[in-house]
Design a protein around this motif. Structure first.
Motif, PDB file in Angstrom:
ATOM      1  N   ASP A  62       1.352 -28.590  51.902  1.00  0.00           N
ATOM      2  CA  ASP A  62       1.177 -27.139  51.797  1.00  0.00           C
ATOM      3  C   ASP A  62      -0.031 -26.780  50.939  1.00  0.00           C
ATOM      4  OD1 ASP A  62       4.752 -26.333  51.674  1.00  0.00           O
ATOM      5  OD2 ASP A  62       3.405 -26.806  53.351  1.00  0.00           O
ATOM      6  N   SER A  63      -0.287 -27.587  49.921  1.00  0.00           N
ATOM      7  CA  SER A  63      -1.358 -27.281  48.968  1.00  0.00           C
ATOM      8  C   SER A  63      -2.756 -27.396  49.567  1.00  0.00           C
ATOM      9  CB  SER A  63      -1.245 -28.208  47.747  1.00  0.00           C
ATOM     10  OG  SER A  63      -1.326 -29.560  48.149  1.00  0.00           O
ATOM     11  N   VAL A  64      -2.887 -28.076  50.703  1.00  0.00           N
ATOM     12  CA  VAL A  64      -4.216 -28.268  51.305  1.00  0.00           C
ATOM     13  C   VAL A  64      -4.313 -27.655  52.697  1.00  0.00           C
ATOM     14  CG1 VAL A  64      -4.452 -30.413  49.998  1.00  0.00           C
ATOM     15  CG2 VAL A  64      -3.778 -30.507  52.414  1.00  0.00           C
ATOM     16  N   GLU A  65      -3.188 -27.176  53.233  1.00  0.00           N
ATOM     17  CA  GLU A  65      -3.177 -26.578  54.577  1.00  0.00           C
ATOM     18  C   GLU A  65      -4.229 -25.476  54.682  1.00  0.00           C
ATOM     19  OE1 GLU A  65      -0.421 -27.205  57.124  1.00  0.00           O
ATOM     20  OE2 GLU A  65      -2.056 -26.405  58.338  1.00  0.00           O
ATOM     21  N   GLY A  66      -5.050 -25.535  55.728  1.00  0.00           N
ATOM     22  CA  GLY A  66      -6.083 -24.532  55.927  1.00  0.00           C
ATOM     23  C   GLY A  66      -7.393 -24.833  55.222  1.00  0.00           C
ATOM     24  N   ARG A  67      -7.390 -25.790  54.311  1.00  0.00           N
ATOM     25  CA  ARG A  67      -8.622 -26.152  53.592  1.00  0.00           C
ATOM     26  C   ARG A  67      -9.114 -27.555  53.975  1.00  0.00           C
ATOM     27  NH1 ARG A  67      -8.576 -26.828  48.236  1.00  0.00           N
ATOM     28  NH2 ARG A  67      -6.370 -27.419  48.104  1.00  0.00           N
ATOM     29  N   PHE A  68      -8.186 -28.459  54.231  1.00  0.00           N
ATOM     30  CA  PHE A  68      -8.522 -29.842  54.560  1.00  0.00           C
ATOM     31  C   PHE A  68      -8.281 -30.083  56.046  1.00  0.00           C
ATOM     32  CE2 PHE A  68      -7.622 -31.936  50.141  1.00  0.00           C
ATOM     33  CZ  PHE A  68      -8.444 -30.986  49.541  1.00  0.00           C
ATOM     34  N   THR A  69      -9.078 -30.980  56.626  1.00  0.00           N
ATOM     35  CA  THR A  69      -8.923 -31.363  58.022  1.00  0.00           C
ATOM     36  C   THR A  69      -9.029 -32.877  58.149  1.00  0.00           C
ATOM     37  OG1 THR A  69      -9.943 -29.292  58.763  1.00  0.00           O
ATOM     38  CG2 THR A  69      -9.773 -31.072  60.374  1.00  0.00           C
ATOM     39  N   ILE A  70      -8.019 -33.465  58.769  1.00  0.00           N
ATOM     40  CA  ILE A  70      -8.029 -34.910  59.000  1.00  0.00           C
ATOM     41  C   ILE A  70      -8.422 -35.177  60.447  1.00  0.00           C
ATOM     42  CG2 ILE A  70      -5.574 -35.010  59.610  1.00  0.00           C
ATOM     43  CD1 ILE A  70      -5.463 -37.736  58.150  1.00  0.00           C
ATOM     44  N   SER A  71      -9.171 -36.246  60.656  1.00  0.00           N
ATOM     45  CA  SER A  71      -9.566 -36.631  62.014  1.00  0.00           C
ATOM     46  C   SER A  71      -9.713 -38.146  62.065  1.00  0.00           C
ATOM     47  CB  SER A  71     -10.872 -35.946  62.425  1.00  0.00           C
ATOM     48  OG  SER A  71     -11.922 -36.306  61.540  1.00  0.00           O
ATOM     49  N   ARG A  72      -9.789 -38.675  63.268  1.00  0.00           N
ATOM     50  CA  ARG A  72      -9.971 -40.109  63.423  1.00  0.00           C
ATOM     51  C   ARG A  72     -10.941 -40.396  64.544  1.00  0.00           C
ATOM     52  NH1 ARG A  72      -4.430 -42.775  64.126  1.00  0.00           N
ATOM     53  NH2 ARG A  72      -5.635 -44.615  64.728  1.00  0.00           N
ATOM     54  N   ASP A  73     -11.632 -41.527  64.443  1.00  0.00           N
ATOM     55  CA  ASP A  73     -12.599 -41.957  65.446  1.00  0.00           C
ATOM     56  C   ASP A  73     -12.277 -43.402  65.784  1.00  0.00           C
ATOM     57  OD1 ASP A  73     -14.803 -42.869  66.876  1.00  0.00           O
ATOM     58  OD2 ASP A  73     -16.213 -41.635  65.754  1.00  0.00           O
ATOM     59  N   SER A  74     -11.678 -43.606  66.937  1.00  0.00           N
ATOM     60  CA  SER A  74     -11.249 -44.954  67.307  1.00  0.00           C
ATOM     61  C   SER A  74     -12.431 -45.887  67.552  1.00  0.00           C
ATOM     62  CB  SER A  74     -10.362 -44.884  68.548  1.00  0.00           C
ATOM     63  OG  SER A  74      -9.163 -44.198  68.263  1.00  0.00           O
ATOM     64  N   ALA A  75     -13.551 -45.342  67.977  1.00  0.00           N
ATOM     65  CA  ALA A  75     -14.731 -46.170  68.223  1.00  0.00           C
ATOM     66  C   ALA A  75     -15.256 -46.779  66.927  1.00  0.00           C
ATOM     67  CB  ALA A  75     -15.816 -45.362  68.911  1.00  0.00           C
ATOM     68  N   LYS A  76     -15.038 -46.059  65.822  1.00  0.00           N
ATOM     69  CA  LYS A  76     -15.516 -46.521  64.518  1.00  0.00           C
ATOM     70  C   LYS A  76     -14.407 -47.121  63.666  1.00  0.00           C
ATOM     71  CE  LYS A  76     -19.228 -43.078  64.301  1.00  0.00           C
ATOM     72  NZ  LYS A  76     -19.804 -41.942  63.527  1.00  0.00           N
ATOM     73  N   ASN A  77     -13.174 -47.129  64.183  1.00  0.00           N
ATOM     74  CA  ASN A  77     -12.024 -47.578  63.382  1.00  0.00           C
ATOM     75  C   ASN A  77     -11.986 -46.852  62.044  1.00  0.00           C
ATOM     76  OD1 ASN A  77     -11.346 -49.326  65.403  1.00  0.00           O
ATOM     77  ND2 ASN A  77     -11.367 -51.163  64.134  1.00  0.00           N
TER      78      ASN A  77
END
Length: 128
Positions: A62-77
Motif C-alpha cells: 500500500d505504501s508504494v502503490e501508484g508510485r512504484f512500478t515493477i516489470s520484467r524482461d525475459s530476454a534479459k533475465n
C-alpha cells in the motif's frame, strides 16, 4: 548456482526517481515469480512489489502503490523497479527475490518466506 544481482540504488531527493534492476542467472527465469523487498535500519524486511511468471499479476505494498512500478524482461533475465515520487521513508536496502513455487497468488507473492533466492541488496537513500 543461482545469482540475483541488484543495481541502480543511490541517493535521490524527495520527489525524485530511481530505477532498480535485478539480473538473474543460474535459473530458468520464466519459471520464477520475482519480488522486491526492503529493509530499513532497525526494521524487518518488508514486501514492496512482486510480479508473476507471466507478468500478469503485480501486487504492491500500500505504501508504494501508484508510485512504484515493477516489470520484467525475459530476454534479459531481469526484473526492474521504477520508483517515482520518492519519500524519505523509502530509504532502505532493497532486495530482489525469486520464487518458483508461487505462480500468481498475490497473497503468497507478498510473503517473504515464499521466496527461495535473494540478492545482496542495493541501498536507496532519499534525502534533501
Amino acid at each position: 548456482q543461482v545469482q540475483l544481482v541488484e543495481s541502480g540504488g543511490g541517493l535521490a531527493q524527495p520527489g525524485g526517481s530511481l530505477r532498480l534492476s535485478c539480473e538473474a542467472s543460474g535459473l530458468t527465469f520464466s519459471r520464477y515469480a520475482m519480488g522486491w523487498f526492503r529493509q530499513a535500519p532497525g526494521k524487518e524486511r518488508e514486501f514492496v512489489a512482486a510480479i508473476s511468471r507471466s507478468g500478469a499479476s503485480t501486487p504492491y505494498a500500500d505504501s508504494v502503490e501508484g508510485r512504484f512500478t515493477i516489470s520484467r524482461d525475459s530476454a534479459k533475465n531481469a526484473v526492474f523497479l521504477r520508483m517515482n515520487s520518492l519519500k524519505p521513508e523509502d530509504t532502505a536496502v532493497y532486495y530482489c527475490a525469486a520464487t518458483e513455487r508461487v505462480r500468481y497468488s498475490t497473497g503468497r507473492l507478498r510473503m517473504r518466506d515464499e521466496y527461495d533466492y535473494w540478492g545482496q541488496g542495493t541501498q536507496v537513500t532519499v534525502s534533501a
